[in-house]
Design a protein around this motif. Structure first.
Motif, PDB file in Angstrom:
ATOM      1  N   GLY A   1      -4.399  -4.632  -2.235  1.00  0.00           N
ATOM      2  CA  GLY A   1      -3.478  -4.154  -1.207  1.00  0.00           C
ATOM      3  C   GLY A   1      -3.530  -4.947   0.083  1.00  0.00           C
TER       4      GLY A   1
ATOM      5  N   GLY B   1      -4.405   2.073  -3.344  1.00  0.00           N
ATOM      6  CA  GLY B   1      -3.140   2.670  -2.940  1.00  0.00           C
ATOM      7  C   GLY B   1      -3.356   3.847  -2.010  1.00  0.00           C
TER       8      GLY B   1
ATOM      9  N   LEU C   1       0.822  -1.211   0.000  1.00  0.00           N
ATOM     10  CA  LEU C   1       0.000   0.000   0.000  1.00  0.00           C
ATOM     11  C   LEU C   1       0.850   1.253   0.000  1.00  0.00           C
ATOM     12  CD1 LEU C   1      -2.959  -0.876   2.337  1.00  0.00           C
ATOM     13  CD2 LEU C   1      -2.995  -0.493  -0.119  1.00  0.00           C
TER      14      LEU C   1
END
Ligand SMILES: [Zn+2]
Lengths: 393, 197
Positions: free
Chosen positions: A84, A31, A5
């Motif tokens: 993520g 992200g 991330l």
């Protein structure tokens, strides 16, 4: 890739949710970067914690199993969302899953044994993911290490048995975080949205709670203690009651009206390499009636496989009342009849017979055990019950 | 890293335990253990924990029970658990049974630990014939992880079933350093053990 991330810094993509049908999921930022001082602090603490989880003695170091659980998460929430997330399976035979604000998801093996389909597993993972997506851990000031649901998932048994599960040692590794009731309901409902959008049926979410209540009832009956399920949460409760959840999740799911394949057969097919170990751990928990309930519920999907017969035989053999030994002997023989003739089956059957006073019949099976596994860690001990082996030694 | 941190913390606890809290086991002379179910002779000084979990158990330690724990369970009859249940109704423990054989003892210990101490990981290793107090018995090895400190501990146990009662001696210490350090002393204590006639 320690911190996927953070590594994706700045890539603030807005996803609209793949091919949203009638009710689009809320926009999701891929992200995502922690925005405030509080949040950054929480993330770096979670990152530190993740390092210790990675090397933890409790971790199931099996890539296949970890990957499968992650796959179910991705199928539930969509690949863009699950990108993520790092999944860690922990070897703890109780029902729980947790998610940290940095995207670390932990799943206990007891959850894997209790989910009855990919959809049910997905329902729990989706609920956890919803806390993450809604950034609940930031909204609650009680956050210390990770966003977790240890209380939510152990509360069911606690309520039924009137035990304060917060004192459980398991809660130490669970988390120090508690969500509030509104957040729980929010996560339930967003979790339901994920399921409805996935190929899985959203009705499975309600079933998770129904099954937990049934198991708790079985355990309580077996221990001759009162069952207790309340419809409405009390003033001090941090979570909706399990009955309440089963109810509103079913209602909402009916409103959505989605259908789908829950993936029960595929779930047990995927789980089969690990099922014997999960069953073994459960059998050793000394919860006879609760374990009987679980075995029967798995058999309802898979039929009485050799693994299940073996586990049930062990359950009776370990309790060890004279009548239990007759049942255990029968179940071991049934397991052999369906082609399940593992060394452990021979050992269990042999010892059950010896204990029932049938020493020579028992010795026959114990000899088969020793032939199959001459280097077994207990070989010299088992030889004590095989007369000619004993003198030959 | 977890292990080192936890051990350091435990060591502090052990060192700060007031000396008066334990009765000492002096080396060289046979001591009555677990209400006289055993007699045992040590080669070094041990502390006898004042608090025991039930009437069949007695625990000795050198540096604190998280670092080295020698437990005696003396004459547990059929129908009784190894230790006093923390909650008889809600967390019942497995019981010694009349039909119990020596190969069942490791499983009894495992199931007791899983319930009483919430141990999620318990692995039984080598199991072999041995004697305890001159009686035919079992020696077995095991490891387990306590989720409270995530330290892996190693165990070695000896048991015999005599007159329908279970006699069990277990020794546990962190796998790193502590187990190996005291194993020889423990084995010599086990050799010295006699059972109540
Ligand atoms: Zn939750």
């Amino acid at each position: 890739m320690n911190r996927p991330l953070l590594a994706a810094a700045g890539a603030l993509l807005i996803s609209t949710g793949a091919a949203a049908k009638e009710q689009p999921l809320p926009p999701f930022t891929l992200g995502y970067e922690p925005q405030t001082v509080d949040e950054r602090g929480m993330w770096s603490e979670a990152d530190e914690w993740e390092k210790s989880v990675k090397s933890s003695t409790l971790r199931v170091d099996d890539e296949g199993l970890n990957a499968y659980v992650r796959e179910v998460l991705c199928k539930t929430v969509g690949t863009d969302r699950c990108d993520g997330v790092r999944v860690y399976v922990l070897n703890i035979p109780a029902f729980n899953a947790t998610m940290s604000p940095n995207g670390m998801m932990m799943v206990w093996t007891g959850l894997l044994l209790r989910a009855r389909s990919e959809a049910e597993l997905g329902a729990v993972l989706g609920h956890e993911f919803a806390h993450f997506e809604l950034r609940h851990s930031l909204k609650g000031f009680q956050a210390r290490r990770s966003a977790s649901d240890v209380l939510a998932w152990t509360q069911v048994l606690g309520n039924a048995l009137q035990v304060d599960t917060r004192n459980s040692q398991f809660s130490l590794i669970g988390s120090l975080f508690r969500f509030n009731r509104e957040q729980e309901k929010e996560a339930d409902l967003l979790g339901l949205d994920y399921l409805a959008q996935s190929k899985y049926p959203s009705r499975s979410a309600s079933e998770v709670w129904q099954h937990l209540m049934e198991e708790a009832d079985a355990t309580a009956t077996g221990r001759k203690i009162k069952k207790r399920h309340r419809y409405r949460a009390g003033f001090f409760d941090t979570h909706p009651t399990e009955l309440d959840r089963a109810d509103y999740l079913l209602e909402q799911s009916m409103a959505k009206g989605d259908t789908g394949d829950a993936g029960a057969a595929s779930y047990y097919a995927a789980l089969s390499p690990w099922l014997p170990k999960l069953l073994e751990d459960q059998v050793r928990l000394n919860d006879f009636a609760g374990t009987e309930y679980l075995l029967n519920s798995i058999a309802a999907t898979t039929g009485w496989t050799g693994e299940l017969l073996q586990a049930r035989a062990e359950l009776f053999a370990t309790r060890g009342n004279p009548r239990d030994l007759i049942t255990a002997t029968t179940l071991y023989l049934n397991a052999i009849d369906v082609g399940h003739s593992r060394p452990a089956t021979m050992r269990g059957l042999g010892l059950s017979l010896v204990k029932s006073g049938k020493r020579s019949e028992g010795a026959e099976y114990l000899r088969k055990y020793l032939e199959a596994e001459p280097g077994a860690p207990d070989a010299s001990l088992i030889r004590m019950y095989v007369p000619d082996e004993r003198t030959a030694k | 890293m977890i292990v080192r941190g936890a051990c350091a913390a435990l060591l502090v606890l052990a060192l700060t335990t007031p000396a008066g809290a334990h009765k000492l086991v002096e080396p060289g002379s046979p001591e009555k253990v677990a209400d006289g179910a055993f007699r045992a002779t040590s080669g070094t000084t041990w502390n006898r924990l004042q608090q025991s979990e039930g009437k069949y158990q007695e625990v000795w330690t050198i540096d604190g029970h998280k670092l080295n724990r020698l437990a005696f369970y003396g004459g547990v009859p059929a129908g009784k658990p190894l230790v006093k249940e923390r909650d008889k109704k809600r967390d019942p423990l497995p019981k010694v049974t009349e039909s119990m054989l020596l190969p069942d003892v490791p499983n009894l210990v495992e199931r007791t630990y899983r319930t009483q101490y919430d141990i999620p990981i318990f692995n039984i290793g080598k199991q072999e014939p041995a004697t305890l107090g001159g009686k035919e018995g079992i020696r077995f090895e095991y490891t387990y992880v306590d989720p409270g400190d995530e330290v892996e501990r190693r165990g070695e146990a000896y048991a015999a079933i005599e007159g329908g009662k279970l006699y069990l001696v277990t020794f546990e210490a962190p796998s790193l350093h502590y187990f190996a350090r005291d194993a020889a002393e423990v084995r010599s204590i086990v050799k010295s053990v006699t059972l109540r006639p």
